[in-house]
Every structure is written in C-alpha cells, then in structure tokens.
Design a protein around this motif. Structure first.
Motif, PDB file in Angstrom:
ATOM      1  N   GLY A   1       0.812  -1.208   0.000  1.00  0.00           N
ATOM      2  CA  GLY A   1       0.000   0.000   0.000  1.00  0.00           C
ATOM      3  C   GLY A   1       0.847   1.260   0.000  1.00  0.00           C
ATOM      4  O   GLY A   1       2.081   1.212   0.038  1.00  0.00           O
TER       5      GLY A   1
ATOM      6  N   TYR B   1       1.674   4.709   1.989  1.00  0.00           N
ATOM      7  CA  TYR B   1       1.568   5.407   3.274  1.00  0.00           C
ATOM      8  C   TYR B   1       0.878   6.754   3.088  1.00  0.00           C
ATOM      9  O   TYR B   1       0.006   7.138   3.881  1.00  0.00           O
ATOM     10  CB  TYR B   1       2.963   5.597   3.872  1.00  0.00           C
ATOM     11  CG  TYR B   1       2.982   6.352   5.185  1.00  0.00           C
ATOM     12  CD1 TYR B   1       2.822   5.682   6.391  1.00  0.00           C
ATOM     13  CD2 TYR B   1       3.170   7.733   5.218  1.00  0.00           C
ATOM     14  CE1 TYR B   1       2.838   6.379   7.603  1.00  0.00           C
ATOM     15  CE2 TYR B   1       3.187   8.437   6.414  1.00  0.00           C
ATOM     16  CZ  TYR B   1       3.020   7.749   7.601  1.00  0.00           C
ATOM     17  OH  TYR B   1       3.032   8.444   8.787  1.00  0.00           O
TER      18      TYR B   1
ATOM     19  N   ARG C   1      -1.302   7.742   0.763  1.00  0.00           N
ATOM     20  CA  ARG C   1      -2.741   7.594   0.531  1.00  0.00           C
ATOM     21  C   ARG C   1      -3.451   7.170   1.808  1.00  0.00           C
ATOM     22  O   ARG C   1      -4.587   7.577   2.067  1.00  0.00           O
ATOM     23  CB  ARG C   1      -3.001   6.586  -0.592  1.00  0.00           C
ATOM     24  CG  ARG C   1      -2.677   7.107  -1.977  1.00  0.00           C
ATOM     25  CD  ARG C   1      -3.355   6.276  -3.058  1.00  0.00           C
ATOM     26  NE  ARG C   1      -2.966   4.876  -2.990  1.00  0.00           N
ATOM     27  CZ  ARG C   1      -1.956   4.347  -3.666  1.00  0.00           C
ATOM     28  NH1 ARG C   1      -1.235   5.119  -4.469  1.00  0.00           N
ATOM     29  NH2 ARG C   1      -1.660   3.063  -3.572  1.00  0.00           N
ATOM     30  N   GLY C   2      -2.775   6.344   2.604  1.00  0.00           N
ATOM     31  CA  GLY C   2      -3.364   5.940   3.880  1.00  0.00           C
ATOM     32  C   GLY C   2      -3.589   7.121   4.806  1.00  0.00           C
ATOM     33  O   GLY C   2      -4.649   7.239   5.448  1.00  0.00           O
ATOM     34  N   ARG C   3      -2.626   8.041   4.864  1.00  0.00           N
ATOM     35  CA  ARG C   3      -2.789   9.232   5.706  1.00  0.00           C
ATOM     36  C   ARG C   3      -3.921  10.110   5.179  1.00  0.00           C
ATOM     37  O   ARG C   3      -4.669  10.709   5.953  1.00  0.00           O
ATOM     38  CB  ARG C   3      -1.480  10.034   5.733  1.00  0.00           C
ATOM     39  CG  ARG C   3      -0.291   9.308   6.332  1.00  0.00           C
ATOM     40  CD  ARG C   3      -0.493   8.893   7.768  1.00  0.00           C
ATOM     41  NE  ARG C   3      -0.751  10.034   8.655  1.00  0.00           N
ATOM     42  CZ  ARG C   3      -1.043   9.918   9.948  1.00  0.00           C
ATOM     43  NH1 ARG C   3      -1.147   8.703  10.484  1.00  0.00           N
ATOM     44  NH2 ARG C   3      -1.249  10.978  10.684  1.00  0.00           N
TER      45      ARG C   3
ATOM     46  N   TRP D   1      -8.085  -0.183  -0.751  1.00  0.00           N
ATOM     47  CA  TRP D   1      -7.629   0.875   0.159  1.00  0.00           C
ATOM     48  C   TRP D   1      -7.163   0.324   1.507  1.00  0.00           C
ATOM     49  O   TRP D   1      -6.470   1.029   2.259  1.00  0.00           O
ATOM     50  CB  TRP D   1      -8.734   1.916   0.364  1.00  0.00           C
ATOM     51  CG  TRP D   1     -10.109   1.362   0.595  1.00  0.00           C
ATOM     52  CD1 TRP D   1     -11.099   1.212  -0.329  1.00  0.00           C
ATOM     53  CD2 TRP D   1     -10.656   0.886   1.833  1.00  0.00           C
ATOM     54  NE1 TRP D   1     -12.225   0.669   0.237  1.00  0.00           N
ATOM     55  CE2 TRP D   1     -11.984   0.468   1.566  1.00  0.00           C
ATOM     56  CE3 TRP D   1     -10.156   0.785   3.129  1.00  0.00           C
ATOM     57  CZ2 TRP D   1     -12.810  -0.061   2.558  1.00  0.00           C
ATOM     58  CZ3 TRP D   1     -10.981   0.256   4.118  1.00  0.00           C
ATOM     59  CH2 TRP D   1     -12.284  -0.161   3.839  1.00  0.00           C
TER      60      TRP D   1
ATOM     61  N   ASP E   1      -3.481   0.593   1.850  1.00  0.00           N
ATOM     62  CA  ASP E   1      -2.952   1.902   2.233  1.00  0.00           C
ATOM     63  C   ASP E   1      -3.059   2.132   3.736  1.00  0.00           C
ATOM     64  O   ASP E   1      -2.134   2.659   4.362  1.00  0.00           O
ATOM     65  CB  ASP E   1      -3.687   2.999   1.466  1.00  0.00           C
ATOM     66  CG  ASP E   1      -3.608   2.810  -0.042  1.00  0.00           C
ATOM     67  OD1 ASP E   1      -2.559   2.330  -0.518  1.00  0.00           O
ATOM     68  OD2 ASP E   1      -4.590   3.118  -0.735  1.00  0.00           O
ATOM     69  N   LEU E   2      -4.186   1.744   4.324  1.00  0.00           N
ATOM     70  CA  LEU E   2      -4.327   1.890   5.779  1.00  0.00           C
ATOM     71  C   LEU E   2      -3.352   0.980   6.513  1.00  0.00           C
ATOM     72  O   LEU E   2      -2.770   1.369   7.528  1.00  0.00           O
ATOM     73  CB  LEU E   2      -5.766   1.586   6.196  1.00  0.00           C
ATOM     74  CG  LEU E   2      -6.825   2.591   5.724  1.00  0.00           C
ATOM     75  CD1 LEU E   2      -8.215   2.134   6.151  1.00  0.00           C
ATOM     76  CD2 LEU E   2      -6.548   3.983   6.283  1.00  0.00           C
TER      77      LEU E   2
ATOM     78  N   VAL F   1       0.092   2.463   6.790  1.00  0.00           N
ATOM     79  CA  VAL F   1       0.236   3.386   7.922  1.00  0.00           C
ATOM     80  C   VAL F   1       0.384   2.575   9.207  1.00  0.00           C
ATOM     81  O   VAL F   1       1.314   2.762   9.988  1.00  0.00           O
ATOM     82  CB  VAL F   1      -0.963   4.350   8.002  1.00  0.00           C
ATOM     83  CG1 VAL F   1      -0.828   5.258   9.216  1.00  0.00           C
ATOM     84  CG2 VAL F   1      -1.058   5.180   6.723  1.00  0.00           C
TER      85      VAL F   1
ATOM     86  N   ALA G   1      -5.249   4.241  11.898  1.00  0.00           N
ATOM     87  CA  ALA G   1      -5.459   3.517  10.643  1.00  0.00           C
ATOM     88  C   ALA G   1      -6.261   2.246  10.892  1.00  0.00           C
ATOM     89  O   ALA G   1      -7.184   1.914  10.138  1.00  0.00           O
ATOM     90  CB  ALA G   1      -4.119   3.179   9.998  1.00  0.00           C
TER      91      ALA G   1
ATOM     92  N   ALA H   1      -9.979   1.273   9.415  1.00  0.00           N
ATOM     93  CA  ALA H   1     -10.162   0.037   8.658  1.00  0.00           C
ATOM     94  C   ALA H   1     -11.250  -0.828   9.292  1.00  0.00           C
ATOM     95  O   ALA H   1     -12.115  -1.382   8.590  1.00  0.00           O
ATOM     96  CB  ALA H   1      -8.848  -0.724   8.575  1.00  0.00           C
TER      97      ALA H   1
END
Length: 575
Positions: free
Chosen positions: A43, A45, A47-49, A89, A92-93, A96, A101, A105
């Motif tokens: 993933g 990082y 996009r997760g933020r 997605w 991405d979480l 993080v 995160a 999720a």
C-alpha cells in the motif's frame, strides 16, 4: 446490438444479486483460518494518511468525509464505487499501520458487513468479491486485533458467504483481469478458511485454463495493457504462493504463464523501474514491478524480438520502448489506444519522452482524447488517428476499429548501437500512405536518431494519395510528429527555432534537433495520471510538415548534451 448488450448486462446483474442472496441466506457455520495469513499487498503510506484525514481519493475524484463515514459518501461514478467496494484501500491503511489507521479500517469493514453483507449493493460482482476477499484475508491480523469475539464471528461469517458466492459466480467474470481476480480470490479463501478446501479445487483448474487461453506466447494479454499484465502477474504469483504454503502443487499451465510473463514485464520496464504507459496502463505503483519480479524469482529474459507487441532498445542508462504492433480490436479494445509506432524514452531515473496516458479517471472527453494518435509520441497525419474509435458498448466503452492491419518490424544491431525499423498501414485507406519509422539508440544510451517516412508504395496507394492531394488543392497533406515530454522536463526552444533543450531534474541536458525542412514548435501538452484530480500540464515538441510526393522523409535526433554534478550523483544512486 445495443438491446442485446443491455439484456446481457441486466441478466448478469440479476444473477449476481440472486447468488449473493442465496450465499448470505440462512445460517453460516463459524470458521477460522487454517494458518495465519501473510500480507502480500503493498500500500501507499501517503494515501493511507489521506484516508485517515477524510480525503477519499478514488478513480480521480476527491470526496471529503467530515465524520469519517465512508459508506455515506456520494460516489461520483461507477469507478469510484468499485474502488470503495474492492477494499484495495486496506493496503494503504495497513501501510500506515497505527491505531488510527486500524480504527478506520475496522469501522469501514464492519459497516460494510452491516450494510451490504446480506448480498446487497454494487460490491457483489465476481471480480470485486475476489479483490475484497484477498484484502480481508491479507490484512486479517491487522483487522482483528482488539476486536470482540462477536465482531470476529461476523468477519468470518462474511468471508464464508462471499466465498460461497464466488464459487457459484466466478464464471460471470469477464475473461482477463476480472476473471483472474475472481479465481485468485476464490483460491485464496478456499485455502485459508477451515472447511472450504473443496471450493479451491475447481478454481485452481479454471485458473490454469485461463492462463493457457489468455497469456500468449509472448507473455502478454490480448488487451496489451502493461499495467494490467503486472496485475495479472501479481495475482498469479500470489495464487502460486498460497498453493505452495498449503502443501499443494501448482498446475503446469499456471507456472508456465508466470515464466512467460516475467521476461515480458522486464521488457516493458523503463530504466527508472516504471512501466511503459500504453493502452490504458500507467507506470504502476512505486516499486511494485520490481517487488513482483523479485517475488516470482524468474530469471529468464525474453529473446530478441517483441514482447506483447512491444520492442525495447536499451543502452547505458537509457531505455526506449516502442509500440510495435497493431492495437487490440473488438472486445479487448475498450481501453486500447491508436499508438502504433509511438515510443517512450527514459534516461536513468528520469522519464523524458512519454505518451499522454489514459484519461479514464478524468471523464469521457479526456478518455477519448488520450486514446487518439496525437496523444502519443509518434506521427499523426492530417488530423487523423491511425485507428478510429468505433461503436460504444455503454459507459464510454468504445471499441477501436480500422486499426493498422500490417505492422512489419525488424530489430537489428548497427555498428554503434541497436536499430528498430517498423511501419504501419493505418493511413493507407484514407490517404494512400504508409508510416515507416526508424529508431537507432547508441550503446552508451546518449543519442537516439530517428527517421519518419510517409510512403505511397504501389500504384493503388499512389492513386489514393493523388486523390487526397486533389482534395487539398495540391497543397500537400499535413502531418505532425509529436514528442510529449514528462512534466518534470524543463524545455526551451533555442534561438532561431532549430533545436529544443531539455533539462532533467537529474541535471542532464538533452537536445532535440531535426533536418531543418519542417516547422519546429514547443507546444502545450498534458500528462494524464491515475490518482490525480486533474491532468498535469506539460509540453510537447511538434515537428510539422506537408507530404507533397509519394515519399516524404523527416530526420531528427535526441542527444545528451551534458551531465552536471547533479547528474553524476543521480548515476551513483542508479548504480
């Protein structure tokens, strides 16, 4: 035809809803994992933020969530919904990986179960269910940490229901990437969940058949989309790893497909690690290609010639990748581009000459524009593309028609480098002209010499050319040779308009020159990239001229003028 397609789409939706309702009806026995699943997805990082902050960017559209309620968002289009319900997605979480995160999720997943877990909503299609199962199983440890037993029961119950649905409906997925996703998800779940091993067996056999019919001798897909090929390759390596960890063998057709695809992806890999951007595909996520190739452990390289219809020239730190075949046609051409004989050039870690890319995420107008020949680094004649967009199959899904039928090519060694020669007849029907292109890259990668020709090869083609000239009142048939530049290239046209200097972020300076018989212009262009809200502005070099006879020739060159201290440091990082 449109009524038939509409009926088929309605029938597919009905069958999906029917089997989803059956799979989620009644009691489902509780199951657990046969073994602790290991996450294989990668993933982002960043996009997760963004997701944690409530900035939900899917399919090129940003929707803000003030209260973090994902499923209350008004999705702007179908592609956005698909990304929501595919759960990619989660990668991405998980990248993080902190408490915020995990909380996001967990909330979004269990809310999905509450809203859609009974077989409702747009997520119950075979390909999205396969994609979702892979993510849920990959990140199960991340998701279940700190959760009460009741929540865990709901999680496993939903996994069982989705696996049951997929076992009944995977045949409804279209051939290609959607079916590879569906079958890999079914294998993943069948091997990971207690008591579902029997559901994996038919999927293993079906995946082997799909490998045999969909992966060609050159290790490519019918769509000729490099990024899509990477996605399929990744799925196949995941499925093979899951079978190996379960102590089961992988069918020969499956392993052979991996062996064929790996060298093709190496051919399509630019010197900076990104993929060539053709036929709707992007560069791929940072590091994804190299990670996938490393995981596969396939060391063979493709023999000289074409890989999925693409040719590669490489020398020193420079890579040139050419679309050297006719584009896909028919049902495999919904994302195909009229890009025959277009090329991209990357120097070290810096792209220089590119294609505009896919405009899918920016709406139908950008999608159509991105598919046209002028959006690629090649010659376009008299405002025409080398293939035209044909009939629509809904949702802006036009096929590509009247594509070149003959694309002869030859790759050979010359005294100081490699030479590509190719041609296509995409303009014969309209103007009687064949486009022929020669590219020569030196062994040290510091110079690319090019020649483009427009030729009326026989009497019939010459008569067609004469008719086209008459329509232009003998004023000649206009052509433009375009070289789209990456947005990070700083280009300036020299005094007198004889050359263009291009500075890369690495400190390298490249210079474009031509034989002086055409008009040289530095014009605006765009760089279409997934994950951005709008197209990026950039520039293009345009050589314009007119074909006045049965043979027109244009010569040009790209050469590295100097390498500053910054460029030397960039070279050190590459090595």
């Amino acid at each position: 035809m449109s009524d038939t397609r509409s009926f088929a789409a309605r029938r597919t939706r009905f069958l999906n809803r029917f089997h989803a309702a059956r799979a989620t009806r009644g009691k489902t026995r509780h199951a657990g994992f046969v073994s602790s699943p290991e996450p294989r997805t990668i993933g982002s990082y960043a996009r997760g933020r963004q997701l944690i902050a409530g900035n939900v960017l899917f399919a090129g559209h940003l929707v803000e969530s003030a209260d973090g309620a994902l499923w209350d968002l008004a999705a702007p289009n179908e592609a956005y919904l698909q990304e929501m319900h595919g759960f990619a997605w989660l990668d991405d979480l998980a990248a993080v990986g902190d408490a915020k995160a995990r909380a996001a999720a967990q909330r979004w997943l269990w809310e999905w179960i509450a809203r859609y877990g009974r077989g409702r909503g747009p997520g119950w299609t075979p390909d999205l269910t396969g994609r979702r199962l892979i993510r849920w199983i990959n990140h199960a440890i991340f998701l279940l940490r700190g959760h009460e037993s009741e929540g865990s029961h709901a999680f496993f119950r939903s996994l069982m229901q989705q696996t049951t649905f997929l076992s009944r409906r995977w045949q409804g997925a279209a051939h290609g990437l959607p079916r590879f996703e569906a079958l890999t998800g079914l294998i993943y779940a069948g091997l990971a969940l207690e008591g579902l091993e029997a559901m994996a067996d038919p999927a293993v056999k079906a995946l082997a058949r799909e490998c045999k019919t969909q992966i060609g001798a050159q290790g490519g897909l019918p769509t000729r989309n490099p990024e899509e090929l990477l996605e399929v390759f990744t799925l196949l390596t995941w499925a093979a790893a899951a079978l190996s960890e379960a102590g089961r063998g992988t069918p020969k057709e499956h392993l052979d497909a991996i062996e064929r695809i790996a060298p093709t992806l190496r051919t399509l890999r630019h010197s900076d690690g990104g993929l060539a951007r053709f036929h709707g595909g992007g560069r791929g996520a940072e590091g994804w290609l190299d990670h996938a190739l490393a995981q596969a452990r396939v060391k063979t390289r493709h023999p000289d010639g074409l890989s999925m219809g693409f040719a590669r020239l490489s020398g020193g730190r420079t890579s040139v990748i050419v679309d050297a075949s006719r584009p896909p046609t028919g049902k495999t051409s919904y994302n195909a581009h009229a890009s025959t004989l277009a090329f991209e050039l990357t120097s070290g870690r810096r792209p220089l000459v590119v294609n505009c890319g896919s405009g899918v995420s920016f709406g139908p107008d950008w999608r159509r524009a991105g598919r046209a020949t002028p959006s690629h680094s090649t010659l376009a004649l008299d405002g025409y593309s080398s293939a035209r967009l044909g009939s629509s199959h809904g949702m802006g899904r036009e096929t590509l028609e009247d594509a070149p039928s003959r694309v002869p090519i030859e790759i050979s060694h010359v005294p100081d480098g490699l030479q590509f020669q190719g041609g296509h007849d995409g303009y014969v029907a309209t103007h009687g002209l064949t486009h022929a292109r020669t590219l020569e890259l030196t062994f040290d990668g510091r110079a690319l010499a090019g020649e483009d020709m427009l030729l009326a090869l026989d009497g019939e083609e010459q008569r067609s050319f004469d008719r086209a000239m008459d329509a232009k009142k003998l004023g000649g048939i206009g052509f433009d040779i375009r070289f789209h530049l990456h947005p990070e290239v700083d280009a300036t046209i020299d005094l007198g308009g004889a050359a263009v200097s291009m500075a890369l972020k690495s400190g390298e300076i490249w210079v474009f020159r031509h034989d002086g018989t055409q008009t040289l212009e530095l014009a605006p262009s765009v760089y279409l990239e997934k994950g951005r809200l709008k197209p990026r502005g950039t520039k293009q070099i345009v050589l314009s001229g007119r074909a006045m006879s049965y043979a027109t020739r244009v010569r040009w060159s790209l050469s590295k003028a100097q390498e500053t201290a910054i460029g030397v440091r960039d070279l050190a990082r590459d090595e």
